[in-house]
Design a protein around this motif. Sequence first.
Motif, PDB file in Angstrom:
ATOM      1  N   LYS A   1     -24.966  -0.945 -26.852  1.00 31.69           N
ATOM      2  CA  LYS A   1     -25.107  -0.129 -28.058  1.00 31.69           C
ATOM      3  C   LYS A   1     -25.523   1.290 -27.678  1.00 31.69           C
TER       4      LYS A   1
ATOM      5  N   THR B   1     -23.304  -5.251 -30.998  1.00 30.32           N
ATOM      6  CA  THR B   1     -24.561  -5.927 -31.330  1.00 30.32           C
ATOM      7  C   THR B   1     -25.438  -6.103 -30.088  1.00 30.32           C
TER       8      THR B   1
ATOM      9  N   THR C   1     -21.027   0.585 -31.451  1.00 31.10           N
ATOM     10  CA  THR C   1     -21.964  -0.094 -32.366  1.00 31.10           C
ATOM     11  C   THR C   1     -22.075  -1.577 -32.051  1.00 31.10           C
TER      12      THR C   1
END
Length: 336
Positions: A184, A179, A177
Amino acid sequence: MNIKFLAVSIAAAACSTHVFAAEIYNSEGTTLALGGYVDVGVGEKGADDDVDVHTYSPRLNISGMKTLDNGMTVDAKGEWSINYLDGGKNTFSTRLGYIGVTDEMLGRMVVGTQWSPYYDVGGVADMPITFANDFLYDNHGPMGSARANKMVSYRNSMMLSDDFEVSLGIGWQGKNTATALADKRGARTQAAISLKAMGIGLGYAYSNGDIYVSATEGKDAKSQIVSLYYGNYGDGIYVAAVYGKNDYFYQSLKETKQMEALASYGMDNGLNLNVHYERVDNEDTSKKLSSNTSVNFEYSLTSGFVAAAGYKIDLGDDDPTTEDDNKWTVGVRYYF
């Protein structure tokens, strides 16, 4: 049919046949070793055309192994890239970090940052010190195409006859997850199978998992790769070829294909000559993204000390705004 299971312990596939490690502790079934190498070169290996002093891929590693009462072995390894040319900057960055368990019958499981089963197949031509593979390392940590971040893997091999070996590997990476859009992604899985007989190896690997091509849009990023090789790098004739097809796997592009080939000849006097070729195409646009070939020389001056030189020829792409960018380098590598 007499099937013999083998304990599989696959370490980093180094860009040389030289593997050195100094054992610094050995007592009651427990060993500890220090290894790695430093290297330095002069030439135009970087992104610009300036001649400078550079490195290839210096590293330091510490590995330990313990034999358990039931015959299993537990091992751990940490490996770090070394930045020793730029004063004032971070000296170390993580390359590998894992713990593994190996059983002669049950195989080997590894948890951590490691070389992936996908690379076991795709890395057979990634051998020269000076100029070798590029496409496998495009965002390879999260995608698991070379070193794989935070992976759980399992490998095992079976000898079906005296000269016929089958190797299997699977890997899993959890959801990331981060940024940064490039990192990602959803959970990823991969599987690999390799056959080896009479010095010839054939492999196939598949990787699959979701990635984000924008802040809100996800795509199924898949890759299939096959490889074929003959011989042992640095010892006589060695030839290898790799072919891959991808969906959103390479640079998040819709459809790409990759090709790589290596031919080398290692002589008894320590000289190894090789020619390497690599190309990546955007199949969605029918455009060539990159292509190059290189001639590389490696010479073992003495045990653990290798001189290397290479010249890389840029064969161009289909972008009219880019210019051909040939490179050269001359250097040495010292193995601990």
